[in-house]
Design a protein around this motif. Structure first.
Motif, PDB file in Angstrom:
ATOM      1  N   LYS A  54       3.168  11.467 -26.622  1.00  0.00           N
ATOM      2  CA  LYS A  54       2.691  11.987 -27.896  1.00  0.00           C
ATOM      3  C   LYS A  54       1.635  11.053 -28.475  1.00  0.00           C
ATOM      4  O   LYS A  54       1.783   9.830 -28.434  1.00  0.00           O
ATOM      5  CB  LYS A  54       3.856  12.099 -28.889  1.00  0.00           C
ATOM      6  CG  LYS A  54       4.853  13.196 -28.581  1.00  0.00           C
ATOM      7  CD  LYS A  54       4.299  14.551 -28.960  1.00  0.00           C
ATOM      8  CE  LYS A  54       5.379  15.637 -28.835  1.00  0.00           C
ATOM      9  NZ  LYS A  54       4.856  16.955 -29.209  1.00  0.00           N
ATOM     10  N   VAL A  55       0.569  11.635 -29.046  1.00  0.00           N
ATOM     11  CA  VAL A  55      -0.471  10.845 -29.698  1.00  0.00           C
ATOM     12  C   VAL A  55      -0.928  11.551 -30.965  1.00  0.00           C
ATOM     13  O   VAL A  55      -0.791  12.769 -31.107  1.00  0.00           O
ATOM     14  CB  VAL A  55      -1.683  10.588 -28.784  1.00  0.00           C
ATOM     15  CG1 VAL A  55      -1.293   9.780 -27.553  1.00  0.00           C
ATOM     16  CG2 VAL A  55      -2.344  11.892 -28.373  1.00  0.00           C
ATOM     17  N   VAL A  56      -1.457  10.764 -31.880  1.00  0.00           N
ATOM     18  CA  VAL A  56      -2.094  11.285 -33.088  1.00  0.00           C
ATOM     19  C   VAL A  56      -3.489  10.671 -33.144  1.00  0.00           C
ATOM     20  O   VAL A  56      -3.638   9.453 -33.125  1.00  0.00           O
ATOM     21  CB  VAL A  56      -1.307  10.929 -34.357  1.00  0.00           C
ATOM     22  CG1 VAL A  56      -2.030  11.483 -35.594  1.00  0.00           C
ATOM     23  CG2 VAL A  56       0.114  11.458 -34.286  1.00  0.00           C
ATOM     24  N   ASP A  97      -6.542  15.331 -38.412  1.00  0.00           N
ATOM     25  CA  ASP A  97      -5.561  14.676 -37.545  1.00  0.00           C
ATOM     26  C   ASP A  97      -5.224  15.607 -36.383  1.00  0.00           C
ATOM     27  O   ASP A  97      -4.654  16.694 -36.594  1.00  0.00           O
ATOM     28  CB  ASP A  97      -4.285  14.334 -38.325  1.00  0.00           C
ATOM     29  CG  ASP A  97      -4.501  13.216 -39.326  1.00  0.00           C
ATOM     30  OD1 ASP A  97      -5.389  12.376 -39.098  1.00  0.00           O
ATOM     31  OD2 ASP A  97      -3.784  13.182 -40.355  1.00  0.00           O
ATOM     32  N   LEU A  98      -5.577  15.171 -35.181  1.00  0.00           N
ATOM     33  CA  LEU A  98      -5.242  15.929 -33.977  1.00  0.00           C
ATOM     34  C   LEU A  98      -3.918  15.395 -33.439  1.00  0.00           C
ATOM     35  O   LEU A  98      -3.834  14.256 -32.971  1.00  0.00           O
ATOM     36  CB  LEU A  98      -6.342  15.774 -32.930  1.00  0.00           C
ATOM     37  CG  LEU A  98      -7.756  16.176 -33.376  1.00  0.00           C
ATOM     38  CD1 LEU A  98      -8.763  15.909 -32.249  1.00  0.00           C
ATOM     39  CD2 LEU A  98      -7.812  17.624 -33.815  1.00  0.00           C
ATOM     40  N   VAL A  99      -2.895  16.194 -33.515  1.00  0.00           N
ATOM     41  CA  VAL A  99      -1.551  15.805 -33.080  1.00  0.00           C
ATOM     42  C   VAL A  99      -1.218  16.573 -31.818  1.00  0.00           C
ATOM     43  O   VAL A  99      -1.368  17.801 -31.764  1.00  0.00           O
ATOM     44  CB  VAL A  99      -0.506  16.107 -34.178  1.00  0.00           C
ATOM     45  CG1 VAL A  99       0.893  15.699 -33.711  1.00  0.00           C
ATOM     46  CG2 VAL A  99      -0.869  15.401 -35.477  1.00  0.00           C
ATOM     47  N   SER A 125      -1.456  20.544 -33.443  1.00  0.00           N
ATOM     48  CA  SER A 125      -1.993  20.882 -34.756  1.00  0.00           C
ATOM     49  C   SER A 125      -3.276  20.104 -34.996  1.00  0.00           C
ATOM     50  O   SER A 125      -3.481  19.031 -34.418  1.00  0.00           O
ATOM     51  CB  SER A 125      -0.977  20.584 -35.865  1.00  0.00           C
ATOM     52  OG  SER A 125      -0.697  19.193 -35.941  1.00  0.00           O
ATOM     53  N   ALA A 126      -4.130  20.667 -35.847  1.00  0.00           N
ATOM     54  CA  ALA A 126      -5.405  20.021 -36.191  1.00  0.00           C
ATOM     55  C   ALA A 126      -5.631  20.235 -37.687  1.00  0.00           C
ATOM     56  O   ALA A 126      -6.354  21.146 -38.092  1.00  0.00           O
ATOM     57  CB  ALA A 126      -6.551  20.597 -35.369  1.00  0.00           C
ATOM     58  N   GLN A 146      -0.509  25.019 -35.601  1.00  0.00           N
ATOM     59  CA  GLN A 146       0.126  25.028 -34.284  1.00  0.00           C
ATOM     60  C   GLN A 146      -0.831  25.650 -33.275  1.00  0.00           C
ATOM     61  O   GLN A 146      -1.780  26.347 -33.642  1.00  0.00           O
ATOM     62  CB  GLN A 146       1.443  25.806 -34.319  1.00  0.00           C
ATOM     63  CG  GLN A 146       1.287  27.257 -34.742  1.00  0.00           C
ATOM     64  CD  GLN A 146       2.617  27.962 -34.901  1.00  0.00           C
ATOM     65  OE1 GLN A 146       3.677  27.354 -34.739  1.00  0.00           O
ATOM     66  NE2 GLN A 146       2.585  29.248 -35.213  1.00  0.00           N
ATOM     67  N   ASN A 147      -0.577  25.373 -31.996  1.00  0.00           N
ATOM     68  CA  ASN A 147      -1.440  25.903 -30.921  1.00  0.00           C
ATOM     69  C   ASN A 147      -2.924  25.700 -31.246  1.00  0.00           C
ATOM     70  O   ASN A 147      -3.722  26.631 -31.245  1.00  0.00           O
ATOM     71  CB  ASN A 147      -1.157  27.392 -30.698  1.00  0.00           C
ATOM     72  CG  ASN A 147       0.273  27.667 -30.297  1.00  0.00           C
ATOM     73  OD1 ASN A 147       0.894  26.894 -29.565  1.00  0.00           O
ATOM     74  ND2 ASN A 147       0.836  28.761 -30.794  1.00  0.00           N
TER      75      ASN A 147
END
Length: 289
Positions: free
Chosen positions: A199-201, A186-188, A170-171, A109-110
């Protein structure tokens, strides 16, 4: 011979005159004057003394603070955008820069934020076209006009929206990485463009070079999802597609997590081509905004 009294031409005696043989009563004042003069003369500067004084050496600038893990190298990072054609137009390659950024790998997170400098976008530069695999070149006048159309009030309207942002929630590395594939993360998060958030992933390849990490990833958006009307002229005879492919080549300062440095290999030298294979496409999903 004695001179007559009336012809005595001797000078009168003067008490204050040395010529008269009397005492020099003003000697203390003269001594004070000479003393002051002897003090002043060595410090007096010739008329051109100011020109002979060497200029002061400017102080060395303070060194820039060392980057902390996760800080984005703004100068070394680039954003590329592939814009397809409609009608009689031609495909476009766009290059831009980040205004600021931070990415914390393995953060649940963050995980950071990327701020896109929309005013830095340039259309069809040799760098952009080469990076996106586009053949041919565009003359300077056409590039300037295309850039003006793109940044103007009818498309991106950068005067009102000078930045876009990707807030990374999140990463994380995939739970089931593909065997033999390059390491990815995965950059969410939420991508905000033109005042609209989605929202993107973004799956990104991760490569290491010392204490610098390089992330290369791509995702697709539709301009209309962000309240942008795709550019068209001559009644649609010339125009661009609604879909854009956004590529990021991001360098961050970081020390790889212990035990994982060997997992990180250099990613591809250039971002993928403008038209990504279907398995590489990451469509934007609806979200807040």
């Amino acid at each position: 011979m004695t001179m007559p009294p009336g012809n005595d031409r001797r000078l009168p005696r003067s008490e204050g005159s040395s010529l008269a043989g009397g005492p020099l009563r003003s000697a203390p004042s003269v001594l004070v004057f000479l003393t002051l003069l002897s003090i002043a003369l060595p410090t007096a500067l010739p008329p051109d003394a100011a020109a002979q004084v060497p200029p002061a050496v400017p102080a060395a600038p303070a060194p820039s603070p060392a980057p902390t893990p996760g800080d984005v190298d703004i100068d070394g990072s680039r954003i590329y955008v592939f814009v397809g054609k409609t009608g009689l137009g031609h495909d476009h390659g766009i290059v831009g820069r980040l205004a600021s950024g931070r990415v914390i790998l393995d953060a649940p997170q963050n995980a950071g934020q990327l701020v896109f400098d929309m005013q830095s976008l340039l259309a069809d530069t040799p760098e952009a076209r080469k990076a996106l695999g586009l053949a041919g070149e565009t003359d300077a006048s056409t590039r300037k006009q295309t850039t003006a159309n793109m940044l103007g009030p009818d498309v991106l309207d950068v005067a009102r929206h000078p930045t876009a942002t990707f807030d990374i929630e999140s990463a994380l590395r995939p739970q089931r990485p593909v065997k033999g594939a390059k390491p990815t993360v995965d950059l969410v998060g939420t991508f905000t463009l033109h005042g609209v958030a989605r929202k993107v992933v973004i799956p990104a390849e991760v490569g290491a070079a010392g204490r610098v990490l390089r992330l290369i990833g791509s995702f697709r958006i539709k301009q209309t999802d962000f309240g942008i009307k795709p550019y068209k002229k001559l009644g649609g005879v010339v125009g661009v597609t609604d879909e854009l492919v956004i590529h990021g080549d991001i360098r961050i300062a970081a020390t790889p997590v212990a035990g994982r440095a060997a997992d990180l290999t250099a990613p591809t030298a250039q971002p993928p081509a403008g038209r990504l294979p279907a398995e590489q496409a990451v469509p934007a999903t609806s979200g807040g905004g």
